[in-house]
Write an enzyme that holds these catalytic residues in place. Sequence first.
Site, PDB file in Angstrom:
ATOM      1  N   PHE A 164      66.121 -22.831  22.594  1.00  0.00           N
ATOM      2  CA  PHE A 164      66.966 -21.862  21.876  1.00  0.00           C
ATOM      3  C   PHE A 164      68.200 -22.509  21.264  1.00  0.00           C
ATOM      4  CE2 PHE A 164      69.506 -21.901  25.777  1.00  0.00           C
ATOM      5  CZ  PHE A 164      70.787 -21.776  25.280  1.00  0.00           C
ATOM      6  N   SER A 189      64.229 -27.368  29.013  1.00  0.00           N
ATOM      7  CA  SER A 189      64.782 -27.748  30.312  1.00  0.00           C
ATOM      8  C   SER A 189      63.834 -28.713  31.037  1.00  0.00           C
ATOM      9  CB  SER A 189      65.002 -26.491  31.148  1.00  0.00           C
ATOM     10  OG  SER A 189      63.773 -25.815  31.281  1.00  0.00           O
ATOM     11  N   CYS A 205      72.415 -30.113  24.330  1.00  0.00           N
ATOM     12  CA  CYS A 205      71.868 -31.091  25.280  1.00  0.00           C
ATOM     13  C   CYS A 205      72.721 -32.347  25.301  1.00  0.00           C
ATOM     14  CB  CYS A 205      70.445 -31.440  24.912  1.00  0.00           C
ATOM     15  SG  CYS A 205      70.340 -32.208  23.309  1.00  0.00           S
TER      16      CYS A 205
HETATM   17  P1  NAD Z   1      63.520 -23.685  28.183  1.00  0.00           P
HETATM   18  O1  NAD Z   1      62.928 -24.814  28.961  1.00  0.00           O
HETATM   19  O2  NAD Z   1      63.800 -22.415  28.891  1.00  0.00           O
HETATM   20  O3  NAD Z   1      62.577 -23.300  26.947  1.00  0.00           O
HETATM   21  C1  NAD Z   1      62.105 -24.281  26.048  1.00  0.00           C
HETATM   22  C2  NAD Z   1      60.785 -23.796  25.462  1.00  0.00           C
HETATM   23  O4  NAD Z   1      59.838 -23.665  26.520  1.00  0.00           O
HETATM   24  C3  NAD Z   1      60.877 -22.429  24.786  1.00  0.00           C
HETATM   25  O5  NAD Z   1      60.104 -22.438  23.613  1.00  0.00           O
HETATM   26  C4  NAD Z   1      60.308 -21.483  25.827  1.00  0.00           C
HETATM   27  O6  NAD Z   1      59.679 -20.356  25.266  1.00  0.00           O
HETATM   28  C5  NAD Z   1      59.299 -22.354  26.547  1.00  0.00           C
HETATM   29  N1  NAD Z   1      59.104 -21.960  27.945  1.00  0.00           N
HETATM   30  C6  NAD Z   1      60.001 -21.332  28.751  1.00  0.00           C
HETATM   31  N2  NAD Z   1      59.463 -21.143  29.978  1.00  0.00           N
HETATM   32  C7  NAD Z   1      58.228 -21.685  29.956  1.00  0.00           C
HETATM   33  C8  NAD Z   1      57.187 -21.805  30.927  1.00  0.00           C
HETATM   34  N3  NAD Z   1      57.327 -21.342  32.173  1.00  0.00           N
HETATM   35  N4  NAD Z   1      56.060 -22.420  30.569  1.00  0.00           N
HETATM   36  C9  NAD Z   1      55.904 -22.901  29.316  1.00  0.00           C
HETATM   37  N5  NAD Z   1      56.849 -22.801  28.354  1.00  0.00           N
HETATM   38  C10 NAD Z   1      58.000 -22.203  28.664  1.00  0.00           C
HETATM   39  O7  NAD Z   1      64.846 -24.268  27.485  1.00  0.00           O
HETATM   40  P2  NAD Z   1      65.936 -23.462  26.672  1.00  0.00           P
HETATM   41  O8  NAD Z   1      66.721 -22.642  27.629  1.00  0.00           O
HETATM   42  O9  NAD Z   1      65.333 -22.813  25.494  1.00  0.00           O
HETATM   43  O10 NAD Z   1      66.829 -24.668  26.121  1.00  0.00           O
HETATM   44  C11 NAD Z   1      67.851 -25.274  26.867  1.00  0.00           C
HETATM   45  C12 NAD Z   1      67.360 -26.508  27.572  1.00  0.00           C
HETATM   46  O11 NAD Z   1      66.823 -27.425  26.618  1.00  0.00           O
HETATM   47  C13 NAD Z   1      68.472 -27.267  28.271  1.00  0.00           C
HETATM   48  O12 NAD Z   1      67.977 -27.735  29.496  1.00  0.00           O
HETATM   49  C14 NAD Z   1      68.780 -28.416  27.335  1.00  0.00           C
HETATM   50  O13 NAD Z   1      69.344 -29.556  27.920  1.00  0.00           O
HETATM   51  C15 NAD Z   1      67.415 -28.713  26.815  1.00  0.00           C
HETATM   52  N6  NAD Z   1      67.484 -29.430  25.552  1.00  0.00           N
HETATM   53  C16 NAD Z   1      67.219 -30.755  25.581  1.00  0.00           C
HETATM   54  C17 NAD Z   1      67.304 -31.489  24.426  1.00  0.00           C
HETATM   55  C18 NAD Z   1      67.019 -32.954  24.436  1.00  0.00           C
HETATM   56  O14 NAD Z   1      67.002 -33.542  23.378  1.00  0.00           O
HETATM   57  N7  NAD Z   1      66.789 -33.591  25.570  1.00  0.00           N
HETATM   58  C19 NAD Z   1      67.648 -30.866  23.213  1.00  0.00           C
HETATM   59  C20 NAD Z   1      67.902 -29.501  23.216  1.00  0.00           C
HETATM   60  C21 NAD Z   1      67.819 -28.794  24.406  1.00  0.00           C
END
Ligand code: NAD
Length: 499
Positions: free
Chosen positions: A152, A229, A284
């Site tokens: 997101f 995440s 991130c």
């Molecule tokens: P999230 O892990 O909740 O969701 C990421 C994606 O996974 C979304 O499209 C979501 O729909 C999907 N998802 C959620 N739950 C799932 C499940 N149980 N099974 C399969 N898919 C699932 O992350 P978020 O809250 O959208 O984003 C924030 C996180 O992303 C933070 O931890 C941040 O550090 C990380 N992030 C990392 C980077 C990087 O480059 N390392 C960049 C941006 C964000």
Amino acid sequence: MSTPTRITHLIGSTPWDGTAERTSPVFNPATGEQTGVLDLASAATVDEVVRGAHAAWQQWGSISLTKRTQVLFAFRELLNARKEEIAALITAEHGKVLSDALGEVTRGLEVVEFACGIPHLLKGGFSENVSTKVDVYSIRQSLGVTAIISPFNFPAMVPMWFVPIAIACGNAVVIKPSEKDPSAVNAVAALWAEAGLPEGVMNVVHGDKEAVDALLTHPLVKSVSFVGSTPIARYVYETGTANGKRVQALGGAKNHMLVLPDADLDLAADAAVNAGFGSAGERCMAISALVAVEPIADELVSKITDRMGKLKTGDGTRDSDMGPLVTKVHRDKVASYLDAGTEAGATLVVDGRVAEFDADGEGFFLAPTLFDNVTPEMSIYTDEIFGPVLSVVRASSYDEGLALINANPYGNGTAIFTNDGGAARRFQNEVEVGMVGINVPIPVPMSYYSFGGWKNSLFGDTHAHGMEGVHFFTRGKVVTSRWLDPSHGGLNLGFPQND
Ligand code: NAD
């Protein structure tokens, strides 16, 4: 209150015309109002979209580099012309302030510009006469259908780390954006169609775990690029690779800023505030732990506190420095760390719950928060809070600060603030983190370098964009060729050797 708008999948440029079995609400975080209702894809819908993408790839994968590049240049112009519209969509669903939303579109645009150079990036090698009258050359070919699953916090930029390069390399794309702020990806997908990309090469499915699992197990999906995440990144990596896919899964972070006693403390304080609270800490690459090497901690905390007093938190469409958090649930979770930190013995210097917010309605706000005297066993230090909470950890030396960073299970970004070139060089060499800033608090690499962390911040071998992105979205092939003449005759069952 207006009726929420329906947001649905895009099959090519065509909105899906089915009826969703499940939907999810989308909110404006600045007002708390539900503005959208999002269709969540079933496995059957994902299958339909992937099959369409596969059919489109069979044409697109063999189209000339000249024609591909024309589409990329047209897309670049359209995106540049519409970036304010995309930024407004981001602010309306994510909450970040408009200037920040525009900044993320601009960083995404840089990847498009990198991908415009694809004819050069895909050039292979050629060796003439490796054996007598035998030549060898290398080529890189597209994979097929590539899946992208995005978080997101950067609804436009993170998809653009992957989509332009995947398309430039001749693949078809199925992207599943975050269900929290899905509209920016739909708007950008429409621009691809307007730029002349053939129907079905770029597709959007919205959804949650069911859609992700369908992509991870679909036999026609050849690669998965995930950002989110750490627990989900690990799951995506393990499931995707177990199903034979190439996977790059970028995970969470806990980024440290190490401030040495010789640093310019005013500049360090500016940087800590900008990197800690920009986008409400939902980056991130945000700084969440500031390691102050004594004796400067008291002075630095005082300078940071002064600056925090000048920040305005409110609706991102107004004159605010910082917007709301993305959902009420997330705001409440972040706020719960303020109690956890206090109970664990940290000093709550600035309490973000005690603030006024420039917004109407019931937005998901929490103002910038500062903890001092944080120690490594506290949950405010160990957990990725992903909100506007900055923790100051006091260290007695460079070595103690470095050891702290290297012991952390995450390794996304880090920064050192110092005027000592020798210390900075030592740090860049010794720190176990993928992206390092020297007096730069958020060292996000340019598009022609690659973005990615170490340890629990990335699963897989390949970072995003730059040449690593080109390699991820293509497969190498090496051709050994000769045009037969009499010198090649004769029988020889031995293993071929060059002469
Ligand atoms: P999230 O892990 O909740 O969701 C990421 C994606 O996974 C979304 O499209 C979501 O729909 C999907 N998802 C959620 N739950 C799932 C499940 N149980 N099974 C399969 N898919 C699932 O992350 P978020 O809250 O959208 O984003 C924030 C996180 O992303 C933070 O931890 C941040 O550090 C990380 N992030 C990392 C980077 C990087 O480059 N390392 C960049 C941006 C964000």
